[in-house]
Design an enzyme around this catalytic site. Structure first.
Site, PDB file in Angstrom:
ATOM      1  NE  ARG A 108       2.120   0.298  11.428  1.00 59.39           N
ATOM      2  CZ  ARG A 108       1.704  -0.936  10.766  1.00 59.39           C
ATOM      3  NH1 ARG A 108       0.390  -1.171  10.930  1.00 59.39           N
ATOM      4  NH2 ARG A 108       2.259  -1.573   9.807  1.00 59.39           N
ATOM      5  CG  HIS A 135       4.555  -0.311   5.342  1.00 62.00           C
ATOM      6  ND1 HIS A 135       5.414  -0.429   6.624  1.00 62.00           N
ATOM      7  CD2 HIS A 135       3.952  -1.106   5.507  1.00 62.00           C
ATOM      8  CE1 HIS A 135       4.923  -1.604   7.241  1.00 62.00           C
ATOM      9  NE2 HIS A 135       3.744  -1.886   6.421  1.00 62.00           N
ATOM     10  CD  GLN A 138       4.434  -5.183   3.506  1.00 62.95           C
ATOM     11  OE1 GLN A 138       3.697  -4.786   4.704  1.00 62.95           O
ATOM     12  NE2 GLN A 138       4.283  -6.319   2.804  1.00 62.95           N
ATOM     13  CG  ASP A 229      -2.038  -0.711   0.606  1.00 63.30           C
ATOM     14  OD1 ASP A 229      -2.628  -1.436   1.422  1.00 63.30           O
ATOM     15  OD2 ASP A 229      -1.527   0.257   0.975  1.00 63.30           O
ATOM     16  CB  CYS A 269       1.148  -4.600   2.249  1.00 61.88           C
ATOM     17  SG  CYS A 269      -0.180  -3.522   2.270  1.00 61.88           S
TER      18      CYS A 269
HETATM   19  N1   CP Z   1       1.341  -4.916   6.141  1.00 67.53           N
HETATM   20  C1   CP Z   1       1.309  -4.590   7.472  1.00 67.53           C
HETATM   21  O1   CP Z   1       2.109  -3.853   8.081  1.00 67.53           O
HETATM   22  O2   CP Z   1       0.448  -5.247   8.303  1.00 67.53           O
HETATM   23  P1   CP Z   1       0.132  -4.821   9.710  1.00 67.53           P
HETATM   24  O3   CP Z   1      -0.824  -3.371   9.684  1.00 67.53           O
HETATM   25  O4   CP Z   1      -0.598  -5.919  10.371  1.00 67.53           O
HETATM   26  O5   CP Z   1       1.092  -4.324  10.632  1.00 67.53           O
HETATM   27  N1  NVA Z   2      -1.723   1.479   3.239  1.00 64.60           N
HETATM   28  C1  NVA Z   2      -2.182   0.749   4.194  1.00 64.60           C
HETATM   29  C2  NVA Z   2      -0.959  -0.246   4.587  1.00 64.60           C
HETATM   30  C3  NVA Z   2      -1.385  -0.978   5.724  1.00 64.60           C
HETATM   31  C4  NVA Z   2      -0.156  -1.925   6.089  1.00 64.60           C
HETATM   32  C5  NVA Z   2      -2.274   1.896   5.504  1.00 64.60           C
HETATM   33  O1  NVA Z   2      -1.539   2.600   5.717  1.00 64.60           O
HETATM   34  O2  NVA Z   2      -3.280   1.576   6.149  1.00 64.60           O
END
Ligand code: CP
Ligand code: NVA
Length: 309
Positions: A108, A135, A138, A229, A269
């Site tokens: 990540r 993502h 997800q 989101d 999400c």
């Molecule tokens: N939705 C998601 O990816 O959650 P986290 O940021 O907690 O991993």
């Molecule tokens: N768009 C958000 C998603 C988190 C799972 C981010 O990137 O922070």
């Protein structure tokens, strides 16, 4: 398990085709059923997954770790700040070293390019646990949640309300691969980019329709799924005040939900900012599937790991 996925990366759903995506979905559902019945599925004994996190995470981190344990393997949480990449070691070097110890690498991070570089230099599967652009883990759990709710997905309409960045782009790919309609309502300047639009065109199946809008009500009209989101993603902390203004009307609340089908479900999400992109009433309401969706991350990730590793 679909042996054709063994050894593949899971960096972008734009690299997948409908049948490989479907095989992951089928496996995720099978593994969920097995887990609910208490039937073990330890198909990865002795396998290890390096899990590099350069951004915060609750769901992705814990579900991948639990998934590896359920599959009989080991997940290793690696904070990027504690690795030498945090001090500038090139990703190409990190890739080769971690690949010599581990059977897969989850990452990540901010830069999607960095993940592509990791995939190029690591000769084990690389899984994208979120970048600024996409993502994809997800989206598999999201489509799984929709499938559990509706069965056949072809022609089902997902309305995405808000910032069309990483989560929305992977949903575009997933809707294209499964023949779903997707209507995205975002303020000008926050619509999907040209790359995502072109990928959607390339991936789309019969039933897939993409509509880009500015008005949330138009997107929500007749929708089967309302999805939102956060207004400010990780890494955009400096823009929070500005984004609060820009996204103010992009709020999933009871009034918007009334425009969707009576059978519609609400997804997010997570993490959610209640009172901003979603109301407390809707996230806690009877049409919310937000916590089923979050649980499904575990089953979806088990499927990805079991198929790729
Ligand atoms: N939705 C998601 O990816 O959650 P986290 O940021 O907690 O991993
Ligand atoms: N768009 C958000 C998603 C988190 C799972 C981010 O990137 O922070």
């Amino acid at each position: 398990m679909n042996s054709t996925l063994k050894g593949r990366d899971y960096i972008s759903l734009a690299d997948y085709d409908p049948s490989s995506f479907q095989s992951l979905l089928d496996l995720a559902i099978e593994l969920k059923e097995k887990q609910k019945k208490g039937i073990p599925h330890a198909s990865l004994p002795g396998k290890t997954l390096a899990m590099i996190f350069q951004k915060s995470s609750t769901r992705t981190r814990v579900s991948f770790d639990a998934a590896m344990f359920h599959l009989g393997g080991l997940g290793m949480f690696l904070s990027a700040n504690d690795l030498q990449i945090g001090r500038g070691e090139p990703i190409q070097d990190t890739a080769r070293v971690l690949a010599s110890y581990c059977d897969g690498i989850l990452i990540r991070t901010f830069s999607h390019q960095e993940v592509l570089m990791l995939g190029k230099y690591a000769d084990v599967p690389v899984i994208n646990g979120l970048t600024d652009d996409e993502h994809p883990t997800q989206a598999l759990a999201d489509i799984m949640t929709a499938y559990e709710e509706f069965g056949a997905l072809k022609g089902k309409r997902l309305a995405f309300i808000g910032d069309a960045n990483n989560v929305a782009v992977s949903l575009m790919h997933a809707c294209a691969l499964t023949g779903m309609e997707i209507a995205i309502a975002s303020p000008a300047g926050h619509h999907p980019g040209d790359k995502a639009m072109a990928e959607y065109e390339r991936l789309k199946q019969p039933g897939s329709v993409l509509t880009i809008l500015e008005e949330p009500k138009e997107a929500a009209e007749g929708a089967d799924i309302l999805y939102t989101d956060v207004w400010a993603s990780m890494g955009q902390e400096q823009e929070v005040q500005k984004r609060m203004q820009v996204f103010r009307g992009y709020h999933v609340n009871a009034d918007l939900l009334k425009l969707a089908k009576p059978t519609a479900i609400v997804m997010h999400c997570l993490p959610a900012h209640r009172g901003e992109e979603i109301s407390d009433e809707v996230i806690e309401g009877s049409q919310s599937r937000v916590f089923v969706e979050a649980e499904n991350r575990l089953h979806a990730h088990k499927a990805i790991l079991a198929a790729l590793l």
